[in-house]
Write a protein that holds these residues in place. Structure first.
Motif: not given
Length: 484
Positions: A93-99, A105-111, A249-250
């Motif tokens: 959830a924290v990584v999705v919020a960061m993305l 959003p594409r990476l967040a949706l993948y997670l 991502l950095r």
């Protein structure tokens, strides 16, 4: 090189050939992993004797060694929590919020999709197979539900694996082997801990890993197809899912030195810590020897208002200042601050504030050794002395540090919520701790002295709001860095 291959190279078909080769090899690998899982599933389902014997020998051997050491059990249980559902959902959830903050959003949706798949696969297969957990001579841990496959092994392989694929482009090339090795070590240790604790067989863990690899491979392939349909060129898996997201991502790509002259700054922080401890010791010694009558009297007066309802409310307020609540808020705020403002300095300020508060509280409480108030204490015997209040000091430091960081970086009217929280949260915790008979009013004063002195030291040394930018300004700087 043959003549046919040279013709292919000259005709521009080399990228197509390389892609086809990678796709075929990837397909073979996924099929092999899937067949491995299917084989384990059938062998477990039909009770193949050699596998059952191996599972029981491994489980009993590890149990014999682990059960003899309480320390080993505690370490294994702690490792196991990193593969628990609550921890991994919170992490994702924290990584999705960061993305989402970084507009990926594409990476967040993948997670989200990959993680939800893991949550469906685990209980479904456990019901399908219905394998009973190990029964050992000296059990050291218990877990509900069936055994095959291991949910911790499956979940950790999927969660840490998909995070590795998503975050890999943001890791510098020379650090990528170390990053992937660390991910692999975490997954391996989680799986080992489940076997050593006696809640899973070896085949349960192996099946969880194999199924996790198969699921990650399937969703990663679907993601690559999605990228190609969106017009992006294909890239090898070693570059991560979305190589073009590397700068986003950095964590802080445009930031220079976090602190100039770090050794000098460290010395200043250490001197400030010692002076703050001296202030607390003098105050605590004075209050303990003086022990004014009104100090206990105020707690006795609060006791006259006790009701079951107020007891429950005070318990909730008190929990807002305990270690778990403070650590949870800190672990949420720090990555979100990095995602928004792309600077390490405010995060360093918050981390130092909490680490310093904890060490100052523990050392000063041990040095002063003040007894708790002479009233009924609703929380029972506590391992530390009364002065200063750790709950109140931690609450003041946490919410004050957050308010200091936010007020310099947010221009919206809602930013004033954080100064209000910096007053309301400590006030509620202070009243609840005194109501519950755990602290004198002078203990609360000690907590205020600790927080004020320590935050002043960090403000002067760290300068958390130097070069402060809004989230929009940080995003502009990041885009300029990409163009350059």
């Amino acid at each position: 090189m043959s003549q046919d291959n040279r013709v292919v190279e000259r005709s521009g078909w080399a990228p197509v050939r390389h892609f086809a080769e990678r796709s075929v090899l990837g397909l073979i690998a996924v099929i092999a992993v899937g067949l491995g899982f299917a084989a384990l599933l059938l062998l477990v389902r039909f009770h193949w004797t050699p596998l059952q014997n191996l599972d029981h020998r491994v489980a009993e051997g590890l149990n014999h060694r682990v059960a003899a050491s309480d320390l080993a059990v505690k370490v294994l249980q702690q490792i196991s929590t990193f593969g628990g559902r609550v921890f991994m959902i919170s992490l994702v959830a924290v990584v999705v919020a960061m993305l989402l903050i970084r507009r990926r959003p594409r990476l967040a949706l993948y997670l989200v999709v990959t993680g939800v798949g893991a949550m469906i696969l685990d209980p479904s297969l456990k019901v399908l197979v219905g394998r009973v957990r190990p029964v050992l001579e000296t059990p050291v841990a218990h877990a509900p539900g069936n055994s095959f496959p291991s949910g911790h092994a499956l979940g950790s392989m999927i969660v840490y694996g998909m995070l590795a694929l998503v975050l890999l482009p943001g890791v510098r090339r020379r650090w990528r082997p170390l990053f992937l090795g660390l991910i692999g070590l975490i997954v391996a240790l989680i799986g080992f801990s489940r076997i050593a604790l006696g809640v899973h067989f070896l085949s349960d863990v192996l099946a969880g890993w194999l199924l996790g690899i198969a699921w990650i491979s399937t969703t990663a392939y679907a993601f690559r197809v999605w990228r190609r349909e969106a017009g992006h060129s294909s890239s090898p898996a070693r570059e991560g899912l979305e190589p073009e997201a590397a700068t986003d991502l950095r964590l802080a790509p445009a930031e220079e030195a976090v602190l100039p002259h770090p050794w000098a700054k460290a010395a200043e922080i250490l001197v400030g810590w010692v002076l703050t401890f001296g202030l607390l010791y003098v105050a605590g010694y004075s209050f303990t020897r003086w022990n004014p009558a009104w100090d206990d009297g105020f707690c006795r007066w609060l006791q006259t208002f006790r009701t079951p309802g107020l007891d429950q409310v005070s318990w909730l307020w008190s929990k807002a200042g305990d270690t778990h609540a403070i650590l949870t808020v800190s672990l949420i705020v720090c990555p979100l601050a990095l995602a928004l403002w792309r600077q390490w300095r405010p995060v360093l300020f918050l981390v130092l504030a909490m680490v310093g508060e904890l060490t100052l509280f523990l050392t000063s409480a041990a040095a002063v050794g003040r007894p708790r108030p002479g009233v009924e204490q609703l929380d029972g015997q506590m391992p530390t002395s009364s002065f200063p209040s750790g709950h109140i000091a931690a609450t003041i430091c946490l919410w004050s540090a957050i308010a200091i960081i936010v007020m310099a970086r947010v221009r919206k009217p809602w930013r004033w919520v954080f100064p209000v929280l910096a007053v309301v949260m400590p006030l509620g915790v202070a009243l609840s701790r005194m109501y519950r008979g755990m602290h004198h009013p002078t203990d609360v004063l000690g907590a205020c002295l600790l927080a004020a002195a320590w935050l002043s030291v960090l403000w002067w040394v760290v300068r958390p709001n130097a070069h402060a930018v809004t989230a929009a300004e940080a995003a502009v700087e990041n885009r300029q860095l990409v163009v350059a």
